[in-house]
Every structure is written in C-alpha cells, then in structure tokens.
Design an enzyme around this catalytic site. Sequence first.
Site, PDB file in Angstrom:
ATOM      1  N   HIS A  17       3.139  -1.748   3.731  1.00 42.47           N
ATOM      2  CA  HIS A  17       1.379  -1.761   3.688  1.00 42.47           C
ATOM      3  C   HIS A  17       0.728  -2.808   4.947  1.00 42.47           C
ATOM      4  CE1 HIS A  17       2.467  -1.101  -0.971  1.00 42.47           C
ATOM      5  NE2 HIS A  17       1.933  -0.080  -0.367  1.00 42.47           N
ATOM      6  N   LYS A  41       0.580   4.174 -14.017  1.00 41.18           N
ATOM      7  CA  LYS A  41       1.795   3.508 -13.836  1.00 41.18           C
ATOM      8  C   LYS A  41       1.827   2.311 -14.509  1.00 41.18           C
ATOM      9  CE  LYS A  41       1.785   5.271  -8.853  1.00 41.18           C
ATOM     10  NZ  LYS A  41       1.516   4.749  -7.635  1.00 41.18           N
TER      11      LYS A  41
HETATM   12  O1  PNS Z   1      -0.681   3.169  -3.758  1.00 38.60           O
HETATM   13  P1  PNS Z   1      -0.806   4.415  -4.619  1.00 38.60           P
HETATM   14  O2  PNS Z   1      -0.390   4.616  -5.676  1.00 38.60           O
HETATM   15  O3  PNS Z   1      -0.331   5.831  -3.800  1.00 38.60           O
HETATM   16  O4  PNS Z   1      -2.566   5.052  -4.219  1.00 38.60           O
HETATM   17  C1  PNS Z   1      -3.059   6.064  -4.763  1.00 38.60           C
HETATM   18  C2  PNS Z   1      -4.471   6.152  -4.690  1.00 38.60           C
HETATM   19  C3  PNS Z   1      -5.199   4.628  -5.058  1.00 38.60           C
HETATM   20  C4  PNS Z   1      -4.870   6.191  -3.276  1.00 38.60           C
HETATM   21  C5  PNS Z   1      -5.039   7.361  -5.512  1.00 38.60           C
HETATM   22  O5  PNS Z   1      -4.400   7.442  -6.780  1.00 38.60           O
HETATM   23  C6  PNS Z   1      -6.594   7.202  -5.737  1.00 38.60           C
HETATM   24  O6  PNS Z   1      -7.441   7.242  -4.813  1.00 38.60           O
HETATM   25  N1  PNS Z   1      -6.907   6.941  -7.063  1.00 38.60           N
HETATM   26  C7  PNS Z   1      -8.555   6.881  -7.262  1.00 38.60           C
HETATM   27  C8  PNS Z   1      -8.903   8.237  -7.865  1.00 38.60           C
HETATM   28  C9  PNS Z   1      -9.467   9.327  -7.039  1.00 38.60           C
HETATM   29  O7  PNS Z   1     -10.323   9.151  -6.374  1.00 38.60           O
HETATM   30  N2  PNS Z   1      -8.498  10.457  -7.002  1.00 38.60           N
HETATM   31  C10 PNS Z   1      -8.791  11.456  -6.153  1.00 38.60           C
HETATM   32  C11 PNS Z   1      -9.458  12.417  -6.433  1.00 38.60           C
HETATM   33  S1  PNS Z   1      -8.284  13.510  -7.892  1.00 38.60           S
END
Ligand code: PNS
Length: 162
Positions: A17, A41
């Site tokens: 990251h 999670k």
């Molecule tokens: O580190 P991660 O868990 O892979 O991150 C995932 C993240 C936060 C980028 C993703 O889960 C996200 O954007 N969640 C917010 C909800 C959203 O906008 N989802 C996309 C449309 S379904």
Amino acid sequence: MRVAVCPGSFDPVTNGHVDIIRRGAKIFDKVIVSVLVNSNKKPLFTIEERMALLREVTADLSNVEIDSFHGLLIDYMQRKEARVLLKGLRATSDFEYEMQMASINRHLNDEIETIFVMTNNKYSFLSSSIVKELASYQAPIAELVPPVVEQAIRLKMQENKS
Ligand code: PNS
C-alpha cells in the site's frame, strides 16, 4: 487541483500500500487515502487504529490526507470533489475484480476515472490477510510492513490472546 482517492480496508497498511500511495503522491496534487467503514470482513484493527497507522507511515508526505468513508465510493468521491480513483494492481488475479469495480464505478458516474499502478514486483504476493496470517504463526513480517505496523500487529495479537 488533481485529487486522487486511494480507497481500501487497510487492515493494516502494508509496504505494498505504502508503495502505491508514495507513487500516487508524485503523480497527483493530493492523495486522499480513505479507509472503508462497515466492511463485511471481521477486522483486526479499528477504523481509528488503521487511520493512525496510515498517518504515521505517510507523515513525510505533505500532500497525503487520511480519511474514512462509508457507503458508495463514488458518492464519497463526489463529496471530496475527486475524479480519480487510485488503485494498485498486484497480479492478473486482481485484474478481473478490479475491472469489475472500475466498470461499475464508471457506470454509476462516468466522470470518475480509475488509474491503476502496477505494484512493485517484490510486493506482488503481499496482502493484509497474508500479513495477519503470518503474524498469527509468529512468522517474520518485518520486510512486509512498516516497523510501526509490525509492532501494532504483535501488540494486537497479544491482546487478543489474553
Ligand atoms: O482493500 P479492499 O478491501 O480491497 O478495498 C475495497 C474497496 C474499499 C475499494 C471497495 O470495497 C469499495 O469501494 N467499497 C465501497 C462500496 C462501493 O462503492 N462499491 C463499489 C460499487 S458495488
């Protein structure tokens, strides 16, 4: 001003990251690293702890801001007036999921552009889950996370045991 949002769970932040955030900070005027609240999670660290660790490891980067968000990412980006989503790609295994997310986000708002940065090869296998798994078996993680994160994981694992 070119503002990018770098979203994720960051449970906890890894060297992978940090690599993406540092490289993003060179490309964009401002990078907002934002921790997703309410992920399904079961997290090891609270949102506040994850944000504090992110703040520590990016303290030398004046154009990086740490924040959190809940709900849809594109709604949050609109509030922040950010048009670029910054994401890291580790391997082809990430590609399908990331392409789906980028396509959905663009479907929801076609002003949003997702920019992928290829993760440094030495971190292509790295994830927060792998780090937590290794730490749970007392395996070395010093090369995978910043020192403050290593310490925080060790402490958290001890706390969880007692
Ligand atoms: O580190 P991660 O868990 O892979 O991150 C995932 C993240 C936060 C980028 C993703 O889960 C996200 O954007 N969640 C917010 C909800 C959203 O906008 N989802 C996309 C449309 S379904």
